[in-house]
Motif scaffolding. Structure first.
Motif, PDB file in Angstrom:
ATOM      1  N   ASP A 121      -2.624 103.632 -33.658  1.00  0.00           N
ATOM      2  CA  ASP A 121      -1.371 104.331 -33.975  1.00  0.00           C
ATOM      3  C   ASP A 121      -1.071 104.230 -35.466  1.00  0.00           C
ATOM      4  OD1 ASP A 121      -0.274 105.728 -31.858  1.00  0.00           O
ATOM      5  OD2 ASP A 121       0.673 103.968 -30.972  1.00  0.00           O
ATOM      6  N   ASP A 141      -4.434 104.238 -24.205  1.00  0.00           N
ATOM      7  CA  ASP A 141      -3.139 104.372 -23.523  1.00  0.00           C
ATOM      8  C   ASP A 141      -3.354 104.481 -22.020  1.00  0.00           C
ATOM      9  OD1 ASP A 141      -1.705 104.308 -25.905  1.00  0.00           O
ATOM     10  OD2 ASP A 141      -1.826 106.473 -26.175  1.00  0.00           O
ATOM     11  N   LEU A 148       3.997 106.533 -21.678  1.00  0.00           N
ATOM     12  CA  LEU A 148       4.809 107.166 -22.716  1.00  0.00           C
ATOM     13  C   LEU A 148       3.998 107.391 -23.987  1.00  0.00           C
ATOM     14  CD1 LEU A 148       8.301 105.504 -22.235  1.00  0.00           C
ATOM     15  CD2 LEU A 148       7.441 107.671 -21.353  1.00  0.00           C
ATOM     16  N   ASN A 149       3.186 106.419 -24.349  1.00  0.00           N
ATOM     17  CA  ASN A 149       2.350 106.634 -25.542  1.00  0.00           C
ATOM     18  C   ASN A 149       1.225 107.616 -25.251  1.00  0.00           C
ATOM     19  OD1 ASN A 149       2.583 105.870 -28.262  1.00  0.00           O
ATOM     20  ND2 ASN A 149       0.648 104.752 -28.145  1.00  0.00           N
ATOM     21  N   ARG A 151       1.631 110.249 -23.789  1.00  0.00           N
ATOM     22  CA  ARG A 151       2.279 111.511 -24.141  1.00  0.00           C
ATOM     23  C   ARG A 151       2.595 111.579 -25.641  1.00  0.00           C
ATOM     24  NH1 ARG A 151       8.239 111.680 -22.055  1.00  0.00           N
ATOM     25  NH2 ARG A 151       8.384 110.214 -23.789  1.00  0.00           N
ATOM     26  N   ASP A 152       3.198 110.501 -26.153  1.00  0.00           N
ATOM     27  CA  ASP A 152       3.789 110.594 -27.492  1.00  0.00           C
ATOM     28  C   ASP A 152       2.789 110.448 -28.630  1.00  0.00           C
ATOM     29  OD1 ASP A 152       6.168 111.030 -26.274  1.00  0.00           O
ATOM     30  OD2 ASP A 152       6.821 108.939 -26.355  1.00  0.00           O
ATOM     31  N   ARG A 153       1.718 109.722 -28.394  1.00  0.00           N
ATOM     32  CA  ARG A 153       0.705 109.622 -29.459  1.00  0.00           C
ATOM     33  C   ARG A 153       0.191 111.035 -29.794  1.00  0.00           C
ATOM     34  NH1 ARG A 153      -3.067 105.208 -30.670  1.00  0.00           N
ATOM     35  NH2 ARG A 153      -2.628 104.274 -28.646  1.00  0.00           N
ATOM     36  N   GLY A 155       1.805 113.860 -29.155  1.00  0.00           N
ATOM     37  CA  GLY A 155       2.914 114.632 -29.725  1.00  0.00           C
ATOM     38  C   GLY A 155       3.101 114.364 -31.206  1.00  0.00           C
ATOM     39  N   ARG A 156       2.859 113.134 -31.615  1.00  0.00           N
ATOM     40  CA  ARG A 156       3.015 112.794 -33.036  1.00  0.00           C
ATOM     41  C   ARG A 156       1.934 113.459 -33.883  1.00  0.00           C
ATOM     42  NH1 ARG A 156       4.291 107.725 -30.647  1.00  0.00           N
ATOM     43  NH2 ARG A 156       2.192 106.910 -30.930  1.00  0.00           N
ATOM     44  N   GLN A 175      -2.435 116.371 -24.618  1.00  0.00           N
ATOM     45  CA  GLN A 175      -0.982 116.379 -24.463  1.00  0.00           C
ATOM     46  C   GLN A 175      -0.602 116.667 -23.003  1.00  0.00           C
ATOM     47  OE1 GLN A 175       1.278 119.725 -25.973  1.00  0.00           O
ATOM     48  NE2 GLN A 175       2.859 118.372 -26.776  1.00  0.00           N
TER      49      GLN A 175
END
Ligand SMILES: [Fe+2]
Length: 480
Positions: A121, A141, A148-149, A151-153, A155-156, A175
């Motif tokens: 990350d 992940d 959550l990561n 998904r969010d890794r 997304g970032r 994603q």
């Protein structure tokens, strides 16, 4: 930074994603080609990885990619290989990004899976277009059950990748899976379909959409979706076994045990199967569902237990694998070996540290004890082991669909031990999410029968059969 370069325009020491890489132009070009195939799970990556070893051994990203390939198998036997690559990396001149990869790899090799994930990350904050870091972080992940990561890794990272880049669709596929595991099913399906519009053979996106349909109990849709595009995902990639598993569990839900076993024999586990834990666990998970359904599996558990037997002798490395090894041993009736496995996990915790020790203590060991107790008919012990951890099963990785094997085991044992209020609440929870769940209605019939309510049992059976007939018709139409 945005990705602007295409896969074929490596320029000196800049890779296809615009990141500086130590090595010759030829090494960069070969690395780019290998990463492109890896992002697509193409089996060609294996040959390309060998070429990297022989033609670009001096380039640090060669060792980085090969070490990640080794660790991603989650096979304890491959960790030593990864350690050798890390040792080599630590003697090479590296740039900042390559050094950050080395640090992440060293953490993972030391058993600090969480630290490796965190370091990737950190790397992605500085180098958001490093798609090797993204893909491996995404896998970590998944291994860590960090939905959550997951998904969010992605997304970032996504805004850094231009819409026209050939790898953007593959990132959308990642994603999609992250959104699905985080419970955003509509967004997940949209992202997955967008990914497939970009790359019809994006096997990770196929997988994400299959998960959406599994979680929503859309078995007809799932069968159609998977069988309409088998040529895109069914062979030639490193993920086909798991996607076949998804089609197989749709077949189970449709009551088509014959079709599910056919898939198992052809695609999931057979005499020519490699002994990759990530594939063997799919085999365990499928046969365990058969066992919970009271369905016959012939000698398949035995053959699978033989495959796992070579793995359980290794030092524990990934608790998710250990539980699936226990399923195979128990399913084969090899209870003494299952007891040895449980004892081994227990004694491992006396001295072990790191991420796997935490996962084993929190989930892996109690879940393995529960599987053993199921094999020994100690139903109350199954409930005692699984009930307290059922809300944190994700801490040892895998997907909701995979971990459902343990939720089903808890429900089955609750009925067998006569804990009908618990069983009913678990059924209610299941049917509230998936009203079409044949498994759920079968369990409802069992509970009503145990309560002496024959009329309600017949009604539950009829409801389940209604869904099963629809699903079976879809399977027949798909020539399964
Ligand atoms: Fe899956």
């Amino acid at each position: 930074m945005t990705i602007t370069m295409t896969t074929n325009t490596s320029n000196g020491t800049i890779d296809q994603h615009g990141n500086r890489m130590t090595g010759t132009a030829d090494a960069v070009a070969l690395y780019d080609q290998t990463l492109d195939r890896l992002l697509r799970y193409d089996v060609a990556v294996l040959g390309l990885a060998e070429r990297l070893m022989t033609e670009a051994a001096d380039a640090p990203m060669t060792s980085v990619l090969l070490a990640y390939l080794s660790l991603s198998s989650t096979d304890a036997a491959d960790v030593a290989v990864a350690r050798d690559f890390v040792a080599a990396l630590q003697t090479m001149p590296t740039n900042e990004r390559e050094s950050m990869h080395t640090t992440a790899l060293a953490a993972w090799c030391d058993g600090d899976w969480v630290g490796a994930s965190k370091r990737l990350d950190d790397l992605l904050q500085v180098y958001p277009t490093d798609l090797l870091a993204l893909m491996v972080g995404h896998q970590l992940d998944f291994f860590l059950g960090d939905n959550l990561n997951l998904r969010d890794r992605v997304g970032r990272t996504l805004p850094s990748i231009e819409a026209s880049h050939p790898h953007r669709g593959l990132v959308l596929g990642m994603q999609a899976f992250g959104l699905e595991e985080a419970g955003s099913y509509h967004q997940a399906e949209q992202a997955g379909l967008a990914a497939l519009a970009a790359n019809a053979d994006d096997v990770w996106a196929v997988h994400a959409v299959a998960h959406v349909m599994e979680m929503q109990g859309r078995v007809e849709d799932g069968i159609r979706f998977m069988t309409d595009r088998t040529s895109d995902w069914g062979s030639g990639n490193l993920f086909s076994v798991h996607n076949w598993w998804h089609l197989g569990i749709y077949c189970l839900e449709a009551g088509r045990h014959d079709a599910a076993l056919g898939i198992y024999d052809r695609e999931i586990h057979h005499s020519g199967s490699s002994s990759v834990p990530l594939e063997m666990l799919d085999a365990s998970a499928m046969l365990w569902r058969f066992r919970l359904d009271g369905a016959e599996t012939g000698g398949r558990f035995d053959a699978l237990a033989d495959s796992w037997a070579t793995k359980v002798a290794d030092e524990p490395w990934y608790a998710f694998n250990d539980v699936h090894a226990a399923m195979a041993l128990v399913g084969a009736g090899r209870l003494a070996e299952a007891r040895t496995l449980v004892a081994r996990l227990d004694s491992y915790l006396d001295t072990a540290g790191g991420t796997n020790a935490s996962m084993t203590a929190e989930v892996g060991l109690p879940a393995s004890r529960a599987i053993l107790a199921h094999g020994e008919g100690r139903w109350a012990d199954v409930v005692a082991e699984l009930a307290p951890i059922r809300r944190r099963l994700h801490h040892f990785g895998g997907s909701h669909a995979q971990r459902d094997a343990l939720q089903r085991t808890l429900l089955d044992a609750s009925i067998r031990v006569g804990d009908l209020p618990r069983a009913q609440s678990l059924i209610n929870e299941r049917l509230a999410l998936r009203p079409t769940s044949v498994f759920g209605w079968v369990q409802q019939e069992r509970v009503h029968t145990a309560n002496g309510n024959g009329a309600a049992a017949a009604a539950a059976r009829a409801t389940g059969m209604l869904h099963l007939d629809r699903f079976a018709t879809a399977a027949k139409k798909a020539a399964l």
